[in-house]
Design a protein around this motif. Structure first.
Motif, PDB file in Angstrom:
ATOM      1  N   PHE A 190       0.802  -1.218   0.000  1.00  0.00           N
ATOM      2  CA  PHE A 190       0.000   0.000   0.000  1.00  0.00           C
ATOM      3  C   PHE A 190       0.836   1.270   0.000  1.00  0.00           C
ATOM      4  O   PHE A 190       0.342   2.322  -0.336  1.00  0.00           O
ATOM      5  N   TYR A 194      -0.038   4.260   4.226  1.00  0.00           N
ATOM      6  CA  TYR A 194      -1.074   3.440   4.837  1.00  0.00           C
ATOM      7  C   TYR A 194      -0.677   2.886   6.203  1.00  0.00           C
ATOM      8  O   TYR A 194      -1.452   2.172   6.814  1.00  0.00           O
ATOM      9  N   ILE A 197      -3.161   3.903   8.785  1.00  0.00           N
ATOM     10  CA  ILE A 197      -4.495   3.320   8.644  1.00  0.00           C
ATOM     11  C   ILE A 197      -4.494   1.884   9.151  1.00  0.00           C
ATOM     12  O   ILE A 197      -5.402   1.456   9.854  1.00  0.00           O
ATOM     13  N   ILE A 198      -3.479   1.148   8.760  1.00  0.00           N
ATOM     14  CA  ILE A 198      -3.473  -0.267   9.117  1.00  0.00           C
ATOM     15  C   ILE A 198      -2.994  -0.485  10.538  1.00  0.00           C
ATOM     16  O   ILE A 198      -3.462  -1.386  11.226  1.00  0.00           O
TER      17      ILE A 198
ATOM     18  N   ASP C  93      -6.788  -9.143  -5.736  1.00  0.00           N
ATOM     19  CA  ASP C  93      -7.211  -8.118  -6.684  1.00  0.00           C
ATOM     20  C   ASP C  93      -7.654  -8.725  -8.008  1.00  0.00           C
ATOM     21  O   ASP C  93      -8.492  -8.160  -8.707  1.00  0.00           O
ATOM     22  N   ASP C 124      -5.564 -10.194   7.664  1.00  0.00           N
ATOM     23  CA  ASP C 124      -6.464  -9.037   7.578  1.00  0.00           C
ATOM     24  C   ASP C 124      -5.681  -7.729   7.556  1.00  0.00           C
ATOM     25  O   ASP C 124      -6.272  -6.670   7.391  1.00  0.00           O
ATOM     26  N   ILE C 126      -3.667  -7.185   5.156  1.00  0.00           N
ATOM     27  CA  ILE C 126      -3.550  -6.846   3.742  1.00  0.00           C
ATOM     28  C   ILE C 126      -4.802  -7.117   2.930  1.00  0.00           C
ATOM     29  O   ILE C 126      -5.030  -6.461   1.933  1.00  0.00           O
ATOM     30  N   ASP C 130     -13.616 -12.354   5.607  1.00  0.00           N
ATOM     31  CA  ASP C 130     -15.001 -12.553   6.016  1.00  0.00           C
ATOM     32  C   ASP C 130     -15.126 -13.571   7.141  1.00  0.00           C
ATOM     33  O   ASP C 130     -15.859 -13.368   8.083  1.00  0.00           O
ATOM     34  N   ASN C 164     -16.768  -2.477  -1.795  1.00  0.00           N
ATOM     35  CA  ASN C 164     -15.780  -1.545  -1.267  1.00  0.00           C
ATOM     36  C   ASN C 164     -16.183  -0.962   0.070  1.00  0.00           C
ATOM     37  O   ASN C 164     -15.347  -0.508   0.824  1.00  0.00           O
ATOM     38  N   ASP C 168     -12.875  -2.945   5.289  1.00  0.00           N
ATOM     39  CA  ASP C 168     -12.361  -2.061   6.313  1.00  0.00           C
ATOM     40  C   ASP C 168     -11.213  -2.766   7.007  1.00  0.00           C
ATOM     41  O   ASP C 168     -11.398  -3.771   7.679  1.00  0.00           O
ATOM     42  N   LEU C 169     -10.022  -2.256   6.819  1.00  0.00           N
ATOM     43  CA  LEU C 169      -8.865  -2.947   7.360  1.00  0.00           C
ATOM     44  C   LEU C 169      -8.439  -2.423   8.719  1.00  0.00           C
ATOM     45  O   LEU C 169      -7.487  -2.897   9.293  1.00  0.00           O
ATOM     46  N   THR C 170      -9.132  -1.408   9.217  1.00  0.00           N
ATOM     47  CA  THR C 170      -8.648  -0.833  10.478  1.00  0.00           C
ATOM     48  C   THR C 170      -9.032  -1.720  11.637  1.00  0.00           C
ATOM     49  O   THR C 170     -10.105  -2.282  11.691  1.00  0.00           O
ATOM     50  N   ARG C 176     -11.515   5.265  10.473  1.00  0.00           N
ATOM     51  CA  ARG C 176     -12.236   4.567   9.422  1.00  0.00           C
ATOM     52  C   ARG C 176     -11.551   4.877   8.103  1.00  0.00           C
ATOM     53  O   ARG C 176     -11.367   6.029   7.739  1.00  0.00           O
ATOM     54  N   ALA C 177     -11.192   3.876   7.403  1.00  0.00           N
ATOM     55  CA  ALA C 177     -10.588   4.124   6.105  1.00  0.00           C
ATOM     56  C   ALA C 177     -10.994   3.027   5.158  1.00  0.00           C
ATOM     57  O   ALA C 177     -11.315   1.924   5.559  1.00  0.00           O
ATOM     58  N   ARG C 178     -11.042   3.347   3.944  1.00  0.00           N
ATOM     59  CA  ARG C 178     -11.445   2.373   2.936  1.00  0.00           C
ATOM     60  C   ARG C 178     -10.239   2.044   2.069  1.00  0.00           C
ATOM     61  O   ARG C 178      -9.562   2.936   1.570  1.00  0.00           O
ATOM     62  N   LEU C 179     -10.032   0.792   1.912  1.00  0.00           N
ATOM     63  CA  LEU C 179      -8.980   0.371   0.986  1.00  0.00           C
ATOM     64  C   LEU C 179      -9.643  -0.261  -0.214  1.00  0.00           C
ATOM     65  O   LEU C 179     -10.684  -0.883  -0.104  1.00  0.00           O
ATOM     66  N   ILE C 180      -9.031  -0.091  -1.345  1.00  0.00           N
ATOM     67  CA  ILE C 180      -9.650  -0.702  -2.519  1.00  0.00           C
ATOM     68  C   ILE C 180      -9.544  -2.213  -2.407  1.00  0.00           C
ATOM     69  O   ILE C 180      -8.637  -2.733  -1.825  1.00  0.00           O
TER      70      ILE C 180
END
Lengths: 259, 410, 180
Positions: A190, A194, A197-198, C93, C124, C126, C130, C164, C168-170, C176-180
């Protein structure tokens, strides 16, 4: 005060050692076996020290003569296989590595360990032209300890990624990795932006984060999965020594399903 | 949704896929269904022929040797399960034997019988897995299903003994933790009959004279005896090249000096010879298991060696005797302290020579532990034997080396 | 005239009753989950065993695919090393939407017993996961159970979900952040 950790060796140490504790040594015997005696007599000029340890001959040599010794072992004494070679880190004590080659004579089922000391920064001669198996073994030694090998056809990292920093099996390298190692996959995939964030890696397997309502739930503070952390006062719950006796049911919240 | 750019550029994107000399570079792995784990091969092809092969390993490097330096000797034992995860007990055993040799203790007779049984059972499990995946890679799907069926019975036996299917930890330093459960020997006898029957009537009947199987395996992956020794090949890879060297016979450990078994050797030097060798070894293993069953009945009931300095006393003694409890407490909290010295102990694992080199400085933690894994050297061999073969034979050759990445990368 | 333009991609407004479409689509999705054979270590052997004679995964409509383009579920079975992590993300991806991830075994969940420099401490970090399946190594039955839990989860989701929003990887709350 912060606990003192010797920088030369950051591996785990015994937390308590009896001050009268004497460390015994595995017995080192004279070379008596006829085959091993002939090996020792052939290599007499190069051997600094030789003894039997747990059924195998151990010979200590000079680090400049490793190629010649192993060549003699292969061609004159019938040691046609180099089972293993690697190093041991003694940088903190002596500023040296201890290198060993584990040789096997297939016809007579005998094993010899050739040992030499190599000061830090010096390179060792490759035995790749004698034993092809040394190709991977020497690359691994370079990867793990940073010991350079002369005349190796392709000296490159083998187990760690090419862009890795540090040599993991050195005693100065911590088990959990350094700064670079802990962010490696995040930086790689990333980018450094990042990291925030992570977040950092959790290296403590018993860590409990009560504000993380996705992974932890608490009796008396029920919130839906992933909901806001509830810091209200707790419902009265009556415990005996070990069991929950009275959980005030009508007052308590019942979630349809936590997940 | 807008694609956010990221820094995902693995190394193979930097490879030059078009060459002036008309060769093509192909990347194989690290995630390929027939790469037996995480092998990555960079193959340079001239037409369909491999000109150069470069095995890239380390995708399963987990730092096991580093962990050994930070764990007491008993703590480290379950980690050895994850080396060659197809036959875990052979790793446990190799490690336990190395430490025992360093300590100078010997397991009691019954523990030796049980250990030898488990080792041979693991050999059968591993060889069944070999034939299953090798056949699947070459294209024989039904052998895969049959071999896994028999493997499940062996897993049941392991599960009856130690409770785990894959990661057994069935051996302790100084003996074994448990006696065999009731009826286990009878089940084992039935399983031996089953394996003998299936080897002859299913696998060999399906494969040995199968035209496609023979065409794909004969004269593929030829290694001369000299090369095999030079590249550090051991186990079936060495015996498949005509060198009769089996550590069980030549440097006997455990009960192997008392047992009567043959070492199958093949001088065909190719994949087909190695396949026959594996089948023959399963028969030898059942032969060994049958000899061990009466030995078990005759042995004493002691399971762990008596060495209070290093090994905890049996549970009954810990519960009843104060001194045994104190010893146990010290051994659990501080760990055993073997004498200063170094040891290298080779054992014959299903894949080849699995040896542990342990350097002890008298601390409860090993100063250095090196695992000599057979698959590591067999992977190194790939860069030589793949050259000159055709691309379709690459999976056959990878299959025949029977590499497991847990022990290649450690 | 085009007065009632519906932005099918961004809003969840499909032009017919959502519930039935949801159920129909999710029924289809959940009953033919094709996992990517992403065996990394020991757990891969149990994954193979679950696809084989005794456990027989095919009866659940689960057929292992070797290509990420044909797969719906990524079963990440085994230790993910740092060297391998970029490939894991790439394979994720490459999978087509909708896609789900099962993290199989302790190593994939948290790093497990391999608390070392070379292991990713939980996949989780990277890729979004689920289902976490604990065990070292989990038995084949538990993998099948995890698959059934995933089916249950899929049946609850919106058919037109925008994946998307759930990646949520946080781990920390508040961020709160969104990763593609």
């Amino acid at each position: 005060m912060r606990k003192y950790v010797p920088k030369g060796n950051v591996q785990k140490k015994a937390y308590y050692t009896d001050r009268f504790h004497v460390v015994p040594r595995v017995p080192r015997n004279e070379v008596e076996d006829a085959h091993f005696a002939s090996v020792v007599s052939v290599l007499k000029a190069d051997i600094k020290e030789s003894y039997m340890e747990l059924g195998q001959l151990v010979i200590h040599i000079d680090n400049r003569s490793n190629f010649d010794v192993i060549k003699v072992l292969k061609e004159e004494c019938g040691y046609t296989q180099c089972s293993e070679q690697s190093a041991v880190d003694y940088l903190a004590q002596d500023n040296e590595f201890e290198l060993f080659w584990q040789m096997l004579n297939v016809n007579e089922a005998k094993r010899v360990r050739v040992v030499c000391r190599l000061p830090q920064g010096m390179a060792i001669d490759s035995i790749e032209s004698l034993f092809k198996s040394a190709n991977f073994a020497e690359r691994e030694m370079f990867d793990m300890f940073g010991i350079k090998v002369n005349n190796h056809p392709f000296l490159k990292r083998i187990l760690m990624p090419d862009d890795w920093e540090g040599h993991p099996l050195l005693k100065t390298y911590p088990l959990h990795g350094d700064e670079f190692a802990s962010w490696y996959e995040v930086d790689k995939i990333f980018g450094k932006a990042y990291r925030d964030i992570i977040g950092p890696e959790n290296r403590d397997p018993s860590k409990i984060d009560i504000e993380d309502t996705k992974r932890f739930s608490r009796v008396g503070y029920e919130v839906p999965f992933g909901g806001e952390y509830n810091s209200d006062t707790k419902e009265e719950i009556e415990y005996s020594d070990t069991f929950l006796v009275n959980y005030n049911k009508p007052k308590s919240k019942t979630l349809d399903e936590r997940r | 949704m807008q694609q956010v750019p990221n820094k995902l550029t693995p190394f193979f994107e930097n490879l030059n896929f078009e060459r002036d000399d008309n060769t093509m570079v192909i990347n194989f792995g690290p995630q390929h269904p027939s790469a037996h784990g995480q092998l990555r091969l960079v193959l340079e092809l001239d037409g369909e022929q491999v000109v150069k092969a470069y095995p890239d390993i380390g995708y399963l490097h987990r730092g096991i040797e580093k962990m050994a330096e930070n764990m007491t000797y008993n703590e480290f034992l379950p980690t050895t399960d994850r080396l060659d995860y197809i036959a875990s007990t052979s790793n446990n055993y190799a490690y336990a034997l190395a430490v025992e040799k360093l300590l100078g203790i010997e397991a009691p007779r019954r523990a030796q019988v049980i250990r030898t049984m488990l080792l041979e059972l693991n050999r059968i499990i591993s060889h069944l897995f070999f034939i299953a995946t090798h056949a699947l890679d070459v294209g024989a799907m039904s052998v895969f299903l049959y071999a896994f069926r028999e493997r499940e019975y062996a897993m049941d036996l392991m599960e009856d003994y130690c409770g785990a299917r894959l990661t057994h930890s069935a051996v302790r330093i100084g003996g074994v933790p448990l006696d065999l459960p009731k009826g286990w020997i009878e089940n084992l006898a039935a399983f031996c009959d089953k394996v003998d029957h299936e080897v002859e009537h299913t696998y060999e009947a399906l494969l040995s004279q199968n035209r496609i199987w023979r065409m794909r395996l004969e004269d593929v992956g030829v290694i001369s005896a000299e090369d095999a020794l030079n590249w550090g090949c051991t186990g079936p890879m060495l015996r498949g090249s005509g060198v009769k060297y089996d550590i069980r016979k030549e440097e006997p450990y455990e009960l192997y000096s008392e047992l009567d078994f043959d070492i199958p050797v093949s001088d065909r030097c190719d994949s087909y010879g190695r396949y026959r060798l594996y089948m023959q070894e399963m028969r030898e293993s059942t032969k060994i298991l049958r000899q061990l069953m009466p030995m078990y009945a005759k042995s004493d009931s002691q399971l762990m060696a008596h060495a209070p300095q290093y090994i905890s006393a049996p549970k009954e003694q810990i519960m009843t005797q104060n001194y045994a409890l104190m010893q146990h407490f010290v051994l659990v909290t501080q760990g055993m302290r073997p004498p200063k010295g170094e040891v290298y102990v080779p054992t014959e694992s299903p894949k080849g020579e699995l040896g542990f080199y342990i350097k002890s400085e008298g601390e409860p933690y090993a100063y250095r532990l090196k695992c000599r894994a057979p698959s590591f050297f067999h992977t190194g061999l790939l860069q030589e034997i793949l050259v000159g073969t055709y691309i379709a034979d690459v999976v056959t050759i990878i299959g025949t080396t029977n590499i497991v990445f847990g022990e290649v990368d450690r | 005239m085009a007065q009632h333009q519906v932005n099918y991609a961004s809003t969840a407004g499909l032009p017919i009753a959502l519930t039935s479409v949801d159920k129909l689509v999710n029924w289809g999705r959940s009953n033919s989950l094709w996992p990517l054979t992403y065996g990394l270590a020991c757990c891969a052997i149990e994954m193979m065993a679950s696809g084989d004679s005794r456990y027989d995964f095919d009866r659940m409509g689960t057929i292992f695919r070797a290509s990420p383009r044909q797969a719906d579920v990524m079963i990440l079975a085994g230790t993910l090393s740092k060297k391998h992590s970029e490939f894991a993300r790439r394979l994720y991806d490459q999978m087509t939407e909708p896609k789900w991830v099962i993290s199989m075994g302790s190593c994939a969940n948290t790093g497990g017993m391999f608390n070392t420099y070379a292991t990713v401490q939980g996949v989780d970090r990277i890729i979004p996961v689920d289902i976490y399946l604990p065990g070292c190594a989990p038995r084949p039955e538990t993998l099948q159970y995890a698959m059934m839990m995933l089916q249950k989860k899929i049946r609850k989701e919106s058919a037109n979900m925008n994946k998307n929003t759930k990646q949520d990887l946080t781990h920390q709350t508040g961020k709160r952040a969104r990763l593609i």
